[in-house]
Design a protein around this motif. Structure first.
Motif, mmCIF file in Angstrom:
data_model
loop_
_atom_site.group_PDB
_atom_site.id
_atom_site.type_symbol
_atom_site.label_atom_id
_atom_site.label_comp_id
_atom_site.label_asym_id
_atom_site.label_seq_id
_atom_site.Cartn_x
_atom_site.Cartn_y
_atom_site.Cartn_z
ATOM 1 N N THR A 22 1.003 -1.197 -0.015
ATOM 2 C CA THR A 22 -0.022 0.029 -0.077
ATOM 3 C C THR A 22 0.834 1.184 -0.013
ATOM 4 O OG1 THR A 22 -0.338 -0.156 2.686
ATOM 5 C CG2 THR A 22 -2.015 -1.110 1.190
ATOM 6 N N ASN A 24 2.613 4.794 -0.389
ATOM 7 C CA ASN A 24 2.021 6.053 -0.923
ATOM 8 C C ASN A 24 3.279 6.974 -0.496
ATOM 9 O OD1 ASN A 24 0.484 8.261 -1.319
ATOM 10 N ND2 ASN A 24 -0.203 8.409 0.920
ATOM 11 N N GLU A 29 -3.769 2.084 -1.616
ATOM 12 C CA GLU A 29 -4.641 1.378 -0.850
ATOM 13 C C GLU A 29 -5.722 0.607 -1.216
ATOM 14 O OE1 GLU A 29 -3.281 5.717 0.517
ATOM 15 O OE2 GLU A 29 -4.066 4.870 -1.141
ATOM 16 N N CYS A 32 -6.117 -3.184 -0.087
ATOM 17 C CA CYS A 32 -6.102 -3.353 1.357
ATOM 18 C C CYS A 32 -7.453 -3.125 2.085
ATOM 19 C CB CYS A 32 -5.206 -2.494 2.209
ATOM 20 S SG CYS A 32 -4.865 -2.987 3.887
ATOM 21 N N SER A 33 -8.083 -2.024 1.452
ATOM 22 C CA SER A 33 -9.554 -1.318 1.772
ATOM 23 C C SER A 33 -10.317 -2.761 1.474
ATOM 24 C CB SER A 33 -9.907 -0.314 1.154
ATOM 25 O OG SER A 33 -9.033 0.724 1.608
ATOM 26 N N ARG A 57 -8.973 5.395 -4.739
ATOM 27 C CA ARG A 57 -8.177 5.220 -3.551
ATOM 28 C C ARG A 57 -9.266 5.030 -2.326
ATOM 29 N NH1 ARG A 57 -3.660 9.196 -3.044
ATOM 30 N NH2 ARG A 57 -3.156 8.284 -1.084
ATOM 31 N N GLN A 59 -11.110 4.247 1.104
ATOM 32 C CA GLN A 59 -10.751 3.873 2.395
ATOM 33 C C GLN A 59 -12.123 3.265 2.940
ATOM 34 O OE1 GLN A 59 -9.652 7.514 4.460
ATOM 35 N NE2 GLN A 59 -11.329 8.752 3.655
ATOM 36 N N HIS A 76 -4.365 4.301 9.820
ATOM 37 C CA HIS A 76 -3.964 4.641 8.189
ATOM 38 C C HIS A 76 -3.533 3.294 7.641
ATOM 39 C CE1 HIS A 76 0.490 5.285 8.431
ATOM 40 N NE2 HIS A 76 0.060 5.879 9.268
ATOM 41 N N ILE A 77 -3.802 3.037 6.436
ATOM 42 C CA ILE A 77 -3.258 1.713 5.811
ATOM 43 C C ILE A 77 -2.255 2.068 4.783
ATOM 44 C CG2 ILE A 77 -5.338 0.325 6.102
ATOM 45 C CD1 ILE A 77 -6.395 1.100 3.334
ATOM 46 N N ASP A 78 -1.998 3.317 4.353
ATOM 47 C CA ASP A 78 -0.688 3.700 3.398
ATOM 48 C C ASP A 78 0.472 3.409 4.224
ATOM 49 O OD1 ASP A 78 -1.504 6.027 4.912
ATOM 50 O OD2 ASP A 78 -0.463 6.949 3.641
ATOM 51 N N ILE A 143 -6.760 6.528 4.281
ATOM 52 C CA ILE A 143 -5.699 6.644 3.391
ATOM 53 C C ILE A 143 -4.953 7.909 3.407
ATOM 54 C CG2 ILE A 143 -7.005 4.966 1.586
ATOM 55 C CD1 ILE A 143 -6.870 8.791 0.816
#
Length: 390
Positions: A22, A24, A29, A32-33, A57, A59, A76-78, A143
């Motif tokens: 993921t 950034n 992302e 993963c989302s 992108r 979320q 956060h996933i980034d 994100i």
């Protein structure tokens, strides 16, 4: 579920999240989302792919319950790019487990935080829906945190909000009630190009940049005298210098980048004015042309260090892992500013893992610390949702 089973479930989930790249920039992302939404769906929990602020992108936002109070668990996933792959001993997206730690980009910053938030949300859902817990829980997988994009802010604006918030960054389970702000400034110093065989025909932007660099060094010395009891010193650090287009051309432009770390009691507007005055004086004193712009901003944020939410998390962290309970602040910047400044929500930064591992080669999270974090989060969240926090 036994403690061993819980630990295995957590390790599996952190590994699954780490294996989904993921990075950034550019902002990868989506996969993963989608994984997170499917994970919740398998457990009978409605989670939404939120196609804002960017449709490509998405979320994740999820809400369980309708009662008060509502606790928001945010992660956060980034992740930052892995960098030079030859520098990694373990594959950056392999999620390898060795000597009690799980390795990989994002393992500590902050997919372990996301994982314990997912597991806590799923575990408490039955108690919330049965009425055993009167409160509600909200989950964020945001994100764009690494590049100051409005992921968390958008989720809050979309209604995934509440009375309390926890941003699950790695703090070694210390409870942070304040954090530094961060602003990046790009300063452009102008010259006039010429061939290097006739250097006096032009005006060398690098030479013009010398007094600017000297002034910035003095400014850094001044702001370092500004301190805060919880987050420490302010800084103004020159981090980049870029000039020139070819070896035999006198450069017409030089660009200086400054990383300004500021305290909760400082405002971005005040700092803008400081740069404006500083650079105007340098330009006038040296008869040079200088301009600037602020390219990125993470605002500082603070709540009362004795907030009821903070007290709950301090107590449970101490019970689980003997974590210090004294007031504390984060020297980095997190999305807690969106809770405190934008949404007026009482929020802390708290989570398992060592922040010094963030953005490093061979980034890893200690799995026993992750398990402690899950236990503390689960018990602290249960207390908050019981409505006993005042």
């Amino acid at each position: 579920m036994s403690l061993t089973d819980r630990a295995e479930e957590l390790t599996t989930l952190v590994g699954d999240l780490v294996r989904i790249e993921t990075e950034n920039p550019p902002g990868n992302e989506r996969a993963c989302s989608e994984y997170i939404v499917e994970w919740f769906d398998e457990r009978g929990i409605d989670a939404e792919l939120v196609a804002e602020p960017y449709a490509d992108r998405p979320q994740v936002g999820a809400r369980v319950g309708t009662g008060d109070p509502t606790l928001v668990l945010n992660g956060h996933i980034d992740v930052v790019p892995a960098g030079d792959l030859d520098e990694w001993t373990h594959e950056p997206y392999g999620a390898e487990v060795a000597d009690g730690s799980l390795y990989g980009r994002g393992s500590v910053d902050m997919k372990t935080g996301v994982a314990i938030a997912m597991l806590t949300t799923a575990e408490l859902a039955d108690e919330i829906e049965s009425g055993d817990l009167p409160g509600s829980i909200v989950f964020h997988a945001a994100i764009g945190e690494e590049t100051a994009e409005p992921g968390t802010r958008t989720l809050l604006e979309r209604g995934y909000d509440g009375e309390y918030g926890v941003v699950l960054e790695p703090t070694s389970m210390r409870t942070a009630t304040s954090e530094k702000g961060l602003a990046w400034y790009e300063i452009t110093v102008s010259g006039d190009p010429s061939h290097a065989s006739r250097p006096d025909q032009g005006e060398n932007a690098i030479q013009h940049a010398r007094p600017v660099l000297d002034a910035l060094a003095d400014y850094d010395a001044d702001v370092r005298a500004r301190t805060d009891d919880l987050v420490g010193q302010a800084y103004a650090t020159v981090t980049m210098f870029d000039a020139g287009t070819k070896e035999n051309v006198v450069p017409e432009r030089a660009t200086i980048t400054v990383d300004r770390r500021f305290l909760p009691q400082e405002s971005v507007e005040e700092i803008d004015a400081e740069f404006d005055d500083l650079l105007a004086d340098v330009a006038a004193d040296n008869d040079i042309e200088v301009s600037w712009e602020r390219t990125r901003t993470y605002e500082s944020a603070a709540i009362d260090e004795d907030s009821p939410l903070a007290e709950v998390f301090r107590r449970h962290s101490a019970d689980v892992a003997d974590v210090p309970t004294d007031p504390w602040g984060v020297k980095a910047s997190t999305d807690v500013r969106n809770f405190v400044n934008d949404a007026d929500i009482e929020a802390i930064t708290w989570g398992p893992g060592d922040l010094s591992q963030a953005h490093t080669y061979d980034e890893h999270v200690d799995l026993s610390a992750a398990a402690d974090g899950l236990e503390a989060l689960r018990s602290a969240a249960r207390e908050v949702l019981s409505g006993d926090v005042e």
